[in-house]
Design an enzyme around this catalytic site. Structure first.
Site, PDB file in Angstrom:
ATOM      1  N   ASP A   1      92.063   1.756 -12.708  1.00  0.00           N
ATOM      2  CA  ASP A   1      93.045   1.103 -13.464  1.00  0.00           C
ATOM      3  C   ASP A   1      93.931   2.350 -14.274  1.00  0.00           C
ATOM      4  O   ASP A   1      92.954   3.303 -14.931  1.00  0.00           O
ATOM      5  CB  ASP A   1      92.542   0.150 -14.320  1.00  0.00           C
TER       6      ASP A   1
ATOM      7  N   ASP B   1      97.700  -7.297 -17.827  1.00  0.00           N
ATOM      8  CA  ASP B   1      96.228  -7.908 -18.199  1.00  0.00           C
ATOM      9  C   ASP B   1      96.123  -8.259 -19.650  1.00  0.00           C
ATOM     10  O   ASP B   1      97.026  -7.685 -20.388  1.00  0.00           O
ATOM     11  CB  ASP B   1      95.266  -6.639 -18.073  1.00  0.00           C
TER      12      ASP B   1
END
Length: 150
Positions: free
Chosen positions: A122, A93
């Protein structure tokens, strides 16, 4: 229902759940918040492990929409696997703040029910996010050849 029909149904559902998670994260990267919202269940729980959980689609969408035009997000999938309603992602990310690109590895676990994400969890390394990613981002501003990219 035959064994083959059951297996086909399970595989189709698993593939659809994987597609839902990918569409959810890609829409987030594109700031397509209407799509993100349509793929989020009303009872969505967003957990960044080690931080407080956020609960409820309305609350989470309000937070995400506040960053529109100010914070960028990018995602690169490395691996994705699913078992029924559970979808696991291994990805990189990036959070983009102006010229800074904070890029880091993430492992995500999603639960999907009826085509909507009910859990977004996450896992990541805080040292990488708080120290390494900012150092790489600043170095990339000074030396474009080392700028983080996918």
């Amino acid at each position: 229902m035959t064994t083959d029909e059951v297996l086909t149904t399970e595989l189709t559902t698993t593939a659809a759940n994987t597609d839902t998670v990918q569409a959810f994260l890609v829409a987030l990267a594109e700031e397509d918040f209407d799509t993100v919202e349509s793929l989020a269940a009303a009872e969505l729980v967003w957990q960044n492990v080690g931080l407080p959980s956020l609960r409820g689609r309305a609350r989470i969408m309000k937070l995400l929409r506040r960053g529109e035009g100010r914070l960028g997000f990018a995602v690169k999938f490395h691996n994705i696997a699913a078992d029924g309603s559970t979808v696991l992602t291994e990805r990189t990310d990036a959070i983009i703040i102006g010229p800074l690109r904070l890029q880091f590895w993430v492992c995500g676990r999603f639960e999907v029910r009826d085509g909507q994400v009910t859990l977004w969890r996450d896992y990541f390394d805080f040292f990488e996010i708080m120290v390494k990613a900012p150092l790489r981002a600043v170095a990339g501003m000074v030396l474009p050849s080392v700028r983080p990219t996918f």
